[in-house]
Design a protein around this motif. Structure first.
Motif, PDB file in Angstrom:
ATOM      1  N   ARG A 233       8.631   8.177   4.881  1.00 40.99           N
ATOM      2  CA  ARG A 233       8.874   7.217   6.185  1.00 40.99           C
ATOM      3  C   ARG A 233       8.043   5.862   5.240  1.00 40.99           C
ATOM      4  N   PRO A 234       8.329   4.820   6.076  1.00 38.53           N
ATOM      5  CA  PRO A 234       7.804   3.671   5.295  1.00 38.53           C
ATOM      6  C   PRO A 234       6.280   3.500   5.114  1.00 38.53           C
ATOM      7  N   TRP A 235       5.732   3.946   5.950  1.00 35.15           N
ATOM      8  CA  TRP A 235       4.183   3.920   5.604  1.00 35.15           C
ATOM      9  C   TRP A 235       3.863   4.985   4.519  1.00 35.15           C
ATOM     10  N   ASP A 236       4.685   6.124   4.172  1.00 33.12           N
ATOM     11  CA  ASP A 236       4.296   6.947   3.089  1.00 33.12           C
ATOM     12  C   ASP A 236       4.574   6.073   1.856  1.00 33.12           C
ATOM     13  N   VAL A 237       5.532   5.315   1.899  1.00 32.27           N
ATOM     14  CA  VAL A 237       5.869   4.427   0.837  1.00 32.27           C
ATOM     15  C   VAL A 237       4.845   3.334   0.454  1.00 32.27           C
ATOM     16  N   ALA A 238       4.390   2.749   1.604  1.00 35.23           N
ATOM     17  CA  ALA A 238       3.488   1.595   1.551  1.00 35.23           C
ATOM     18  C   ALA A 238       2.044   2.048   1.047  1.00 35.23           C
ATOM     19  N   ALA A 239       1.545   3.244   1.715  1.00 33.01           N
ATOM     20  CA  ALA A 239       0.150   3.476   1.678  1.00 33.01           C
ATOM     21  C   ALA A 239      -0.190   3.360   0.010  1.00 33.01           C
ATOM     22  N   PRO A 240       0.282   4.228  -0.832  1.00 34.91           N
ATOM     23  CA  PRO A 240      -0.021   4.202  -2.217  1.00 34.91           C
ATOM     24  C   PRO A 240      -0.442   2.550  -2.492  1.00 34.91           C
ATOM     25  N   LEU A 241       0.813   1.938  -2.181  1.00 32.47           N
ATOM     26  CA  LEU A 241       0.778   0.539  -2.740  1.00 32.47           C
ATOM     27  C   LEU A 241      -0.550  -0.378  -1.880  1.00 32.47           C
ATOM     28  N   VAL A 242      -0.856   0.023  -0.716  1.00 31.21           N
ATOM     29  CA  VAL A 242      -2.040  -0.488  -0.246  1.00 31.21           C
ATOM     30  C   VAL A 242      -3.258  -0.101  -0.935  1.00 31.21           C
ATOM     31  N   ARG A 243      -3.463   1.230  -1.179  1.00 37.97           N
ATOM     32  CA  ARG A 243      -4.633   1.616  -2.001  1.00 37.97           C
ATOM     33  C   ARG A 243      -4.751   1.110  -3.387  1.00 37.97           C
ATOM     34  N   ALA A 244      -3.662   1.054  -4.280  1.00 37.98           N
ATOM     35  CA  ALA A 244      -3.471   0.159  -5.435  1.00 37.98           C
ATOM     36  C   ALA A 244      -4.196  -1.439  -5.198  1.00 37.98           C
ATOM     37  N   ALA A 245      -3.269  -1.834  -4.254  1.00 38.32           N
ATOM     38  CA  ALA A 245      -3.737  -3.265  -3.973  1.00 38.32           C
ATOM     39  C   ALA A 245      -5.157  -3.462  -3.536  1.00 38.32           C
ATOM     40  N   GLN A 246      -5.651  -2.629  -2.791  1.00 38.80           N
ATOM     41  CA  GLN A 246      -7.269  -2.932  -2.115  1.00 38.80           C
ATOM     42  C   GLN A 246      -8.066  -2.670  -3.702  1.00 38.80           C
ATOM     43  N   ARG A 247      -7.608  -2.071  -4.721  1.00 44.41           N
ATOM     44  CA  ARG A 247      -8.392  -1.828  -5.879  1.00 44.41           C
ATOM     45  C   ARG A 247      -8.209  -3.072  -6.687  1.00 44.41           C
ATOM     46  N   GLY A 248      -7.399  -3.957  -6.364  1.00 48.53           N
ATOM     47  CA  GLY A 248      -7.045  -5.227  -7.251  1.00 48.53           C
ATOM     48  C   GLY A 248      -5.922  -5.053  -8.067  1.00 48.53           C
ATOM     49  N   ASP A 249      -5.046  -4.184  -7.914  1.00 47.20           N
ATOM     50  CA  ASP A 249      -3.758  -4.020  -8.756  1.00 47.20           C
ATOM     51  C   ASP A 249      -2.663  -5.186  -8.024  1.00 47.20           C
ATOM     52  N   ALA A 250      -2.560  -6.169  -8.912  1.00 54.27           N
ATOM     53  CA  ALA A 250      -1.722  -7.341  -8.301  1.00 54.27           C
ATOM     54  C   ALA A 250      -0.230  -7.060  -8.230  1.00 54.27           C
ATOM     55  N   LEU A 251       0.240  -6.168  -9.303  1.00 51.95           N
ATOM     56  CA  LEU A 251       1.482  -5.723  -9.113  1.00 51.95           C
ATOM     57  C   LEU A 251       2.154  -4.656  -8.037  1.00 51.95           C
TER      58      LEU A 251
END
Length: 177
Positions: free
Chosen positions: A6-24
């Motif tokens: 589902r879209p949120w399953d794809v987005a959740a790992p990106l959110v976690r990484a972005a919250q840790r400062g991952d610009a990509l």
């Protein structure tokens, strides 16, 4: 992408990484949500879609660290986007209210092949006052109930119901002309 995701399953790992400062990851997340944000903004702030999208994405960028549940990203993005799109639409004041009164629901007016609004529907929505346009989009395109819309818009549920009734009436009358 796996068809079962589902879209949120794809987005959740990106959110976690972005919250840790991952610009990509932040860049990938913004690219992922941009079509959704654009669709909402185009319906709510048609005269200034690009500005509304930019303001919404900027608000998402700034507020992402405060999102507690990465799986809830799409609901959170919807709330941020609606708030920003309404703000931009009100700021520009580019509204020509339609006159009131019967037609099918907006969902029935979508082309069979996709989720884009027809030109006629987009034009009619653009002529509605922003409060009416917003509740129609949230109800008919996003499928939200009155309680959820009231919370999202920070207004009483009765206000949402009356705006929705007036919006439908205005849309119907404009459509039948």
């Amino acid at each position: 992408m796996d068809d079962d995701l589902r879209p949120w399953d794809v987005a959740a790992p990106l959110v976690r990484a972005a919250q840790r400062g991952d610009a990509l990851a932040m860049d990938d997340l913004l690219k992922l949500i941009t079509p959704y944000v654009t669709r909402l903004c185009a319906s709510i702030a048609p005269a200034d879609t690009a500005d509304a999208v930019q303001e919404s994405l900027l608000a998402v960028f700034r507020g992402l660290r405060g999102l507690r549940d990465p799986v809830a990203v799409y609901g959170w993005v919807r709330a941020v986007t609606v708030r920003e799109a309404v703000r931009v639409a009100r700021r520009t004041g580019a509204e020509t209210p339609a006159e009131p009164e019967q037609i099918a629901r907006l969902r029935d007016l979508l082309p069979a092949a996709g989720t884009d609004l027809t030109t006629e529907v987009r034009d009619l929505l653009a002529r509605l006052p922003v409060q009416h346009r917003t509740v129609l989009v949230l109800r008919e395109l996003e499928g939200l109930d009155e309680r959820t819309m009231a919370e999202l818009l920070d207004v009483p549920e009765g206000t949402v119901k009356s705006r929705l009734s007036r919006a439908r009436s205005s849309f119907r009358k404009a459509w039948t002309r």
